[in-house]
Write a protein that holds these residues in place. Structure first.
Motif, short mmCIF file in Angstrom:
data_model
loop_
_atom_site.label_atom_id
_atom_site.label_comp_id
_atom_site.label_asym_id
_atom_site.label_seq_id
_atom_site.Cartn_x
_atom_site.Cartn_y
_atom_site.Cartn_z
N PHE A 159 -7.38 -0.33 4.93
CA PHE A 159 -6.76 -1.16 3.91
C PHE A 159 -5.68 -2.03 4.54
O PHE A 159 -5.13 -1.70 5.59
CB PHE A 159 -6.13 -0.27 2.82
N TRP A 160 -5.36 -3.13 3.87
CA TRP A 160 -4.20 -3.92 4.27
C TRP A 160 -2.94 -3.23 3.76
O TRP A 160 -2.94 -2.65 2.68
CB TRP A 160 -4.30 -5.34 3.73
N HIS A 161 -1.87 -3.36 4.51
CA HIS A 161 -0.62 -2.69 4.14
C HIS A 161 0.15 -3.47 3.08
O HIS A 161 1.02 -2.89 2.42
CB HIS A 161 0.27 -2.47 5.37
N GLU A 162 -0.16 -4.75 2.92
CA GLU A 162 0.49 -5.57 1.90
C GLU A 162 -0.35 -6.83 1.70
O GLU A 162 -1.27 -7.11 2.48
CB GLU A 162 1.91 -5.95 2.32
N LEU A 163 -0.02 -7.56 0.62
CA LEU A 163 -0.69 -8.84 0.36
C LEU A 163 0.35 -9.93 0.16
O LEU A 163 1.26 -9.78 -0.65
CB LEU A 163 -1.55 -8.73 -0.90
N PRO A 164 0.20 -11.05 0.90
CA PRO A 164 -0.74 -11.22 2.02
C PRO A 164 -0.27 -10.39 3.21
O PRO A 164 0.94 -10.17 3.38
CB PRO A 164 -0.65 -12.71 2.31
N PRO A 165 -1.20 -9.92 4.06
CA PRO A 165 -0.79 -9.07 5.17
C PRO A 165 -0.04 -9.86 6.24
O PRO A 165 -0.48 -10.93 6.65
CB PRO A 165 -2.12 -8.52 5.71
N MET A 170 -5.96 3.28 -8.16
CA MET A 170 -7.05 3.28 -7.18
C MET A 170 -7.91 2.03 -7.33
O MET A 170 -8.37 1.46 -6.33
CB MET A 170 -7.90 4.53 -7.38
N ASP A 171 -8.10 1.57 -8.57
CA ASP A 171 -8.85 0.33 -8.80
C ASP A 171 -8.16 -0.84 -8.10
O ASP A 171 -8.83 -1.68 -7.47
CB ASP A 171 -8.97 0.03 -10.29
N PHE A 172 -6.85 -0.92 -8.24
CA PHE A 172 -6.12 -2.04 -7.64
C PHE A 172 -6.22 -1.98 -6.12
O PHE A 172 -6.46 -2.99 -5.45
CB PHE A 172 -4.66 -2.04 -8.07
N ILE A 173 -6.03 -0.80 -5.56
CA ILE A 173 -6.12 -0.64 -4.11
C ILE A 173 -7.50 -1.03 -3.61
O ILE A 173 -7.64 -1.79 -2.64
CB ILE A 173 -5.76 0.81 -3.72
N ASP A 174 -8.53 -0.54 -4.28
CA ASP A 174 -9.90 -0.83 -3.85
C ASP A 174 -10.25 -2.31 -4.00
O ASP A 174 -10.95 -2.89 -3.15
CB ASP A 174 -10.91 0.00 -4.66
N THR A 175 -9.76 -2.92 -5.04
CA THR A 175 -10.12 -4.32 -5.33
C THR A 175 -9.35 -5.30 -4.45
O THR A 175 -9.92 -6.29 -3.97
CB THR A 175 -9.86 -4.64 -6.81
N HIS A 176 -8.07 -5.05 -4.25
CA HIS A 176 -7.21 -6.06 -3.64
C HIS A 176 -6.76 -5.75 -2.21
O HIS A 176 -6.43 -6.68 -1.46
CB HIS A 176 -5.97 -6.27 -4.51
N LEU A 185 0.82 -1.21 0.00
CA LEU A 185 0.00 0.00 0.00
C LEU A 185 0.85 1.26 0.00
O LEU A 185 0.48 2.26 -0.63
CB LEU A 185 -0.94 0.00 1.22
N TYR A 186 1.98 1.24 0.69
CA TYR A 186 2.88 2.40 0.70
C TYR A 186 3.35 2.72 -0.72
O TYR A 186 3.27 3.87 -1.17
CB TYR A 186 4.06 2.08 1.62
N ASP A 187 3.81 1.71 -1.42
CA ASP A 187 4.28 1.92 -2.80
C ASP A 187 3.14 2.36 -3.70
O ASP A 187 3.30 3.27 -4.53
CB ASP A 187 4.89 0.63 -3.34
N LEU A 188 1.98 1.73 -3.56
CA LEU A 188 0.84 2.07 -4.41
C LEU A 188 0.36 3.49 -4.16
O LEU A 188 -0.09 4.18 -5.09
CB LEU A 188 -0.29 1.07 -4.17
N ALA A 189 0.47 3.96 -2.92
CA ALA A 189 0.12 5.34 -2.63
C ALA A 189 1.01 6.30 -3.42
O ALA A 189 0.54 7.32 -3.94
CB ALA A 189 0.25 5.62 -1.13
N PHE A 190 2.28 5.95 -3.57
CA PHE A 190 3.17 6.83 -4.32
C PHE A 190 3.03 6.65 -5.83
O PHE A 190 3.36 7.57 -6.59
CB PHE A 190 4.61 6.67 -3.85
N VAL A 191 2.54 5.51 -6.27
CA VAL A 191 2.15 5.39 -7.68
C VAL A 191 1.02 6.39 -7.96
O VAL A 191 1.07 7.16 -8.93
CB VAL A 191 1.71 3.96 -8.01
N LEU A 192 -0.01 6.38 -7.12
CA LEU A 192 -1.12 7.31 -7.27
C LEU A 192 -0.66 8.75 -7.16
O LEU A 192 -1.06 9.61 -7.95
CB LEU A 192 -2.18 7.00 -6.21
N PHE A 193 0.20 9.03 -6.20
CA PHE A 193 0.73 10.38 -5.98
C PHE A 193 1.50 10.87 -7.20
O PHE A 193 1.33 12.01 -7.65
CB PHE A 193 1.65 10.34 -4.75
N GLY A 194 2.35 10.01 -7.76
CA GLY A 194 3.12 10.39 -8.94
C GLY A 194 2.23 10.67 -10.13
O GLY A 194 2.40 11.70 -10.82
#
Length: 379
Positions: A155-161, A142-148, A112-121
């Motif tokens: 939200f979970w911080h990673e998969l699997p958490p 955002m679709d990936f974050i919401d779906t997975h 989630l940390y990395d994905l937040a910066f994907v969205l931010f960028g």
């Protein structure tokens, strides 16, 4: 230490030193990737990996620089967006945590940390270019974050958490959601931001301290882990919450003031002026060393309260800016930094991580944005 905010030095370091250096040495022409680290001669270090979060952060830096009129910014902003596009593994895998120099996946964990910066960028790229490609990238993220990664609450911080639930990725997702809403006006991003602020109010913050680690139901982690507090994160949340209030009209000032109050009382070393790394929720120091980034967050927090309440920010902003320029950023090659000092004040850094530029650039551009209003206080 001077009580004057060094506006001219901040301008020169940011636009005459840091941006040109990281535009050239910080971009590897052979791999066409932003580099992870430089050495103290300003040469790239092959770290053996590339973090997706760094790509997102550097995309932000150069997009924001382009908006501020820096000539090379738009080209490098486009480069960052291209890298983010190439890192995308599809709707079921999202973006990997790390890749090698050729782009092969090293760690494909959705984080989630990395994905937040994907969205931010992508969001900052869209603010700079107003292109449909970056807007599509925002929605893919955002679709990936919401779906997975969506959980029953947050939200979970990673998969699997694994391990404790973490507040920090949620903070950066809030930051990215706000910029995304600002860039597009689309309510899906505002809805995510509202959800995260509700989580902060209800679960993360007790009125004085923000814990780092939680169980699955957002109770503070058992034992010492649940007592750990990072003053830098308290200050960073304060700045973000004020930005949320500016965009929504909701009153977040009391939350921000509570965060800053604890951080100033227990997280800023009275002898050195450095913002410490980790304390306990009773204020006792755990790691009295100090990295670069908590000091940049102190600047941002006080600027946020200035905009929200009119509270004079000059003492704290001047002290932390001077500290950064004289100690952390005072390197033989301008545009680099010493990443950390020990509790005893000794430099504790072997290289210069690219990930820190996001922190310094954002803090310094906030200082420059508010320069005229701050100078008016002295008239």
């Amino acid at each position: 230490m001077s009580s004057a905010i060094p506006f001219d030095e901040i301008q020169r370091w940011t636009f005459d030193a840091a941006l040109p250096l990281w535009a050239e040495a910080g971009y590897d022409l052979q791999s066409q990737r932003f580099v992870e680290k430089l050495d103290y001669s300003g040469e790239p270090i092959d770290a053996g990996f590339h973090r997706t979060r760094v790509t997102g952060r550097q995309t932000y830096v150069f997009s924001h620089a382009a908006i501020l009129g820096w000539e090379q910014g738009m080209t490098l902003s486009a480069e960052g967006a291209r890298q983010l596009d190439e890192l995308y593994l599809g709707p079921e895998k999202g973006w990997p945590r790390t890749t090698d120099r050729e782009g092969a996946v090293l760690d494909g964990t959705p984080d989630l940390y990395d994905l937040a910066f994907v969205l931010f960028g992508y969001a900052w790229r869209h603010k700079a270019a107003r292109d449909q490609e970056s807007r599509a990238g925002m929605h893919r993220a955002m679709d990936f974050i919401d779906t997975h990664l969506r959980a029953e609450n947050g939200f979970w911080h990673e998969l699997p958490p694994e391990g404790w639930r973490l507040q920090n990725p949620h903070m950066h997702l809030l930051e990215a959601s706000l910029v995304s809403y600002e860039a597009t006006g689309e309510t899906r991003f505002l809805a995510t931001a509202r959800e995260l602020v509700t989580l902060f109010r209800d679960k993360l913050f007790d009125g004085a301290t923000l814990a780092e680690y939680f169980d699955a139901d957002w109770n503070r982690a058992e034992g010492r882990d649940g007592q750990l507090v990072e003053p830098g994160h308290q200050l960073e949340w304060a700045w973000i919450l004020v930005q949320y209030g500016k965009l929504t009209g909701e009153d977040t000032v009391a939350l921000a003031e509570g965060l800053v109050r604890f951080a100033e009382t227990h997280g800023v070393d009275s002898q050195t002026g450095r913002t410490m790394q980790v304390v306990l929720d009773d204020g006792a120091a755990v790691d009295a060393g100090a990295r670069t980034w908590p000091n940049t967050e102190r600047i941002k927090a006080h600027l946020a309260l200035f905009e929200a309440t009119g509270q004079d920010p000059r003492a704290a902003v001047a002290a932390s800016s001077r500290l950064l320029l004289d100690q952390y950023l005072n390197t033989p090659i301008p545009g680099l930094w010493l990443e950390r000092f020990t509790a005893d004040g000794e430099p504790d850094a072997d290289d210069v991580p690219a990930s820190t530029l996001y922190h310094v650039f954002l803090a310094f551009t906030e200082v420059l944005r508010l320069q005229e209003k701050i100078e008016a206080l002295g008239r």
